[in-house]
Design an enzyme around this catalytic site. Structure first.
Site, PDB file in Angstrom:
ATOM      1  CG  PHE A 123      -2.521   1.077   1.552  1.00  0.00           C
ATOM      2  CD1 PHE A 123      -2.883   1.028   1.214  1.00  0.00           C
ATOM      3  CD2 PHE A 123      -1.806   2.194   2.227  1.00  0.00           C
ATOM      4  CE1 PHE A 123      -4.245   1.986   1.428  1.00  0.00           C
ATOM      5  CE2 PHE A 123      -2.561   3.078   2.699  1.00  0.00           C
ATOM      6  CZ  PHE A 123      -3.812   2.850   1.969  1.00  0.00           C
ATOM      7  CD  GLU A 127       3.315  11.592  -2.305  1.00  0.00           C
ATOM      8  OE1 GLU A 127       4.056  12.552  -1.735  1.00  0.00           O
ATOM      9  OE2 GLU A 127       2.592  10.838  -3.022  1.00  0.00           O
ATOM     10  N   GLY A 131       2.811  12.106   5.225  1.00  0.00           N
ATOM     11  CA  GLY A 131       3.464  11.659   6.512  1.00  0.00           C
ATOM     12  C   GLY A 131       1.745  11.496   7.084  1.00  0.00           C
ATOM     13  CB  ILE A 157       6.456   0.755   1.067  1.00  0.00           C
ATOM     14  CG1 ILE A 157       6.367   2.343  -0.149  1.00  0.00           C
ATOM     15  CG2 ILE A 157       5.403  -0.092  -0.059  1.00  0.00           C
ATOM     16  CD1 ILE A 157       4.976   2.552   1.000  1.00  0.00           C
ATOM     17  CG  ASP A 241     -12.043   3.462   8.192  1.00  0.00           C
ATOM     18  OD1 ASP A 241     -11.190   4.702   9.222  1.00  0.00           O
ATOM     19  OD2 ASP A 241     -13.008   3.697   7.806  1.00  0.00           O
ATOM     20  CD  GLN A 280      -0.094  -6.978  47.442  1.00  0.00           C
ATOM     21  OE1 GLN A 280       0.910  -6.466  47.706  1.00  0.00           O
ATOM     22  NE2 GLN A 280      -1.148  -7.793  47.412  1.00  0.00           N
ATOM     23  CD  GLN A 337      11.664  -2.251  35.729  1.00  0.00           C
ATOM     24  OE1 GLN A 337      12.350  -1.905  34.513  1.00  0.00           O
ATOM     25  NE2 GLN A 337      12.598  -2.226  36.137  1.00  0.00           N
ATOM     26  CD  GLU A 364      -2.032   0.066   8.818  1.00  0.00           C
ATOM     27  OE1 GLU A 364      -3.321  -0.207   8.748  1.00  0.00           O
ATOM     28  OE2 GLU A 364      -1.167  -1.376   7.888  1.00  0.00           O
ATOM     29  CD  GLU A 368       0.757  11.923  18.690  1.00  0.00           C
ATOM     30  OE1 GLU A 368       0.796  11.118  17.943  1.00  0.00           O
ATOM     31  OE2 GLU A 368       1.831  11.008  20.117  1.00  0.00           O
TER      32      GLU A 368
END
Ligand code: CAA
Length: 381
Positions: A123, A127, A131, A157, A241, A280, A337, A364, A368
């Site tokens: 896909f 570029e 982005g 890609i 989507d 614990q 950890q 994908e 943000e």
């Protein structure tokens, strides 16, 4: 979570888990070191119908629902998220748009072999200067009689080196701005003028190839236009989507793998005279990890169910991807950890898992961008 699945879905889950354990696990660490593309594994996955899980049987796919597709990507990524993303891209970003926007001929020529695993697709949207702002793309498509001529550069890609064809987004209307005037084209990877650029040296998912591609006056027949002229941005967003359910599933599979590794290590590692699983501080970490993975899986099933009901699921896919990618960062960090010094070495798989996880917050659509999509839906509803 198996109680939510049908007998059919559980059957696929058992089959893909067995495949991942037997056919993929033995080579994961070596491929992480070498960066070798898992070509033989992909071939077998194709033969078993996993390259077109959600594609209808009449077009060469397995005809399964979107929940089953999510399960397949999760189970592959539990063992190797490089294989998970290769399968996710081919299913979501190639087969899905071909099924929805393709003509009968395009479905016969491109979709069937892609869904059967005979052709791998890539896909090509991003570029160097487009982005997150995908609509800023400048790759051009100029009509010359019965052909389109494509020129431009595509970056990052996935499958770019291994794919036999590309779905390329280009500006077909000269002088158009933003999302308007963009069209989608099917381009064989051996077309004259296609140049493979640098192969990215990535932090993680190192055996999934990722390259730059240059298109220098690449000529494709007018019949290779996917969807209507000028409808390309919609093709890209529709694919994303679906792709975001795949990446969320990749994240939850990877998280599940890290959690299982952490549980096993906590039971075996002895400090202060007892296994660290008896402390614990470790138990609470494991509980939080399990809770987060559980929640992410539910969000994925919710988005996939909405897709299966033919309803718009942009919002749910963005929520699932945002939550799952954030969750896998936390789980893989905690898994390291719990392993202490051992987890910081390549003697244990959690080191790779932490590196593999980061990309889920980036490709994908970054976290943000997912927040932008979710909040915009809220504010414009
Ligand atoms: N489904 C259908 N149509 C959609 C849509 C969707 N989910 N989202 C947008 N559209 C349509 C809109 O309706 C609009 O059409 P009209 O003008 O006819 O109304 C058109 O597309 C433009 O939409 P926007 O106004 O929302 O466009 P925008 O410029 O504001 O961009 C964005 C929106 C959400 C930020 C988008 O650019 C985006 O998703 N950016 C992230 C890009 C991305 O995810 N890149 C990933 C690259 S591929 C990859 O990563 C693969 C890999 O390696 C594994």
């Amino acid at each position: 979570m198996d109680h939510l699945l049908s007998e059919d879905q559980l059957e696929v889950k058992r089959a893909i888990r067995e495949f991942a354990e037997n056919e993929i696990r033995p080579s994961v660490a070596a491929r992480d070191e070498s960066g070798e593309f898992p070509a033989a594994i992909c071939r077998k996955l194709g033969e078993l119908g996993f390259m077109g899980v959600n594609t209808p049987v009449q077009y060469g796919g397995a005809g399964r629902d979107a929940v089953t597709y999510a399960i397949v990507v999760e189970e592959l990524s539990r063992v190797d998220p490089s294989v998970g993303v290769i399968v996710s891209v081919n299913n979501s970003m190639i087969c899905y748009p071909l099924e929805h926007f393709g003509t009968a001929e395009q479905r016969a020529v491109w979709l069937r072999p892609a869904a059967e695993g005979k052709l791998l697709g890539a896909f090509c949207l991003t570029e160097p200067d487009a982005g997150s702002d995908a609509a800023a793309l400048t790759t051009s498509a100029t009509r010359d009689g019965a052909v389109w001529v494509l020129s431009g550069t595509k970056s990052f890609i996935t499958n770019g080196d291994s794919a036999q064809f590309y779905l390329v987004f280009a500006r077909s209307e000269k002088g158009s701005q933003n999302a308007r005037g963009v069209s989608a084209f099917l381009v064989p990877s051996d077309s004259p003028g296609v140049r493979k650029g640098k192969r990215e040296k990535k932090m993680g998912i190192r055996s999934s190839d990722c390259i730059e591609l240059q298109f220098e006056d690449v000529r494709v027949p007018a019949g290779n236009l996917l969807g209507q002229e000028g409808e390309g941005f919609k093709v890209a967003m529709t694919s994303l989507d679906s792709g975001r359910i795949g990446i969320a599933s990749q994240a939850v599979g990877l998280a599940q793998g890290a959690l299982e590794a952490a549980v096993a290590y906590a039971k075996e590692r002895v400090q202060f005279g007892r296994p660290i699983s008896e402390f614990q501080a470790i138990q609470f970490k494991l509980a939080d990890m399990e809770m987060l993975a559980h929640a992410a899986r539910l969000l994925i099933y919710s988005a996939a169910r909405k897709k299966d009901h033919q309803q718009r699921y942009t919002h749910e896919a963005a929520i699932a991807k945002l939550f799952a990618s954030d969750m896998v960062m936390r789980i893989t960090q905690e898994a390291v950890q719990i392993h202490g010094g051992a987890g910081y070495t390549r003697d244990y798989p959690v080191e790779r898992m932490l590196r593999d996880a980061k990309v889920t917050e980036i490709y994908e659509g970054t976290s943000e961008i997912q927040r932008f999509i979710i909040s915009r839906n809220l504010l414009t509803a």
